[in-house]
Design a protein around this motif. Sequence first.
Motif, short mmCIF file in Angstrom:
data_model
loop_
_atom_site.label_atom_id
_atom_site.label_comp_id
_atom_site.label_asym_id
_atom_site.label_seq_id
_atom_site.Cartn_x
_atom_site.Cartn_y
_atom_site.Cartn_z
N ARG A 59 0.84 -1.20 0.00
CA ARG A 59 0.00 0.00 0.00
C ARG A 59 0.87 1.25 0.00
O ARG A 59 1.79 1.36 0.80
N PRO A 60 0.61 2.20 -0.91
CA PRO A 60 1.42 3.43 -0.94
C PRO A 60 1.22 4.26 0.32
O PRO A 60 0.12 4.32 0.88
N GLY A 61 2.27 4.92 0.75
CA GLY A 61 2.19 5.71 1.97
C GLY A 61 1.57 7.07 1.77
O GLY A 61 1.15 7.72 2.75
N SER A 62 1.52 7.55 0.54
CA SER A 62 0.96 8.88 0.28
C SER A 62 0.44 8.93 -1.15
O SER A 62 0.72 8.05 -1.97
N PHE A 63 -0.29 10.00 -1.44
CA PHE A 63 -0.83 10.17 -2.79
C PHE A 63 0.29 10.38 -3.80
O PHE A 63 0.23 9.86 -4.92
N SER A 64 1.31 11.13 -3.41
CA SER A 64 2.42 11.38 -4.32
C SER A 64 3.18 10.09 -4.63
O SER A 64 3.64 9.87 -5.75
N GLU A 65 3.30 9.21 -3.62
CA GLU A 65 3.96 7.93 -3.86
C GLU A 65 3.13 7.07 -4.81
O GLU A 65 3.67 6.39 -5.70
#
Length: 205
Positions: A59-65
Motif C-alpha cells: 500500500r502506498p504511503g501517500s498520494f504522491s507515492e
Amino acid sequence: GRTRSPHRVARDDDTAMAEVTSSGVPLMGAVNKIKDSAMHVFAQRKPMSEILDRTAYQRPGSFSEATGRIQKNLNYFKINYFLGSALVFAFFIITNPSSLFVLALIAASWTYVYLVRTEPLKIGERPVSDREKMLGMSGASILAIFFMSSAGSVMLQAFGVATAAVAAHGAMRVPDDLFIDDANTDGGFFSFLQPPRAGITGSVA
C-alpha cells in the motif's frame, strides 16, 4: 448468333478470375498487416510473473507515492495494460450486440476506405483529399458512436473500468525491482504500436 470459340471463353474466364483475385489482394494485405502488428505488440508484453508477484505489492504511503508508482508502472507495463484494456473493451462490446454491430460497421468502413479501396474517393468529379477523407470519416464515426447508438456510453463504461484497474495495479505494485529504462524508447509512449521493422522481434521471458 455467333458461337464463341473455346479459346475466347477461356481468356474471358481467366480475365474474370484475375479481376476477382486482384480485388482481394488489398484486403488480404490489410489483414496480414493487422495480424503482424498485433503479434508484434503481443510479443513485447511483460511476463505475468512480474505482474502477479505478490511480494511486490504494498500500500502506498501517500498520494504522491501512488502517482509516482503509477507513472513508472504505466511506462513499464504499458503493453500489458493496453492488452488488458482491450480485453475489457472487447467484453463490454461483445455483451452489447447493438454496439458490436455499430462498431463493426465503422471498422469495416475505415478498412474499406483506407486499406481496400485503391481508387481515390470523389464527390461528383472532384477528388476528395486525404484531409477531407479523415475529417469526414472521423465525424461520421463520432456521430454514429455517441449520438446515433449506445456504443458511446458502453465505451465510456469500459474506459472507466479499465482506467480504474490500471490505476489500482499501478498504485499497489512497487516498481523498485523493475528495469524502467528498458521501457523508454525514442518513439514515445505508443511506439510499441508501430509496425515491426525487419529483423526486430519481441520476446517474453
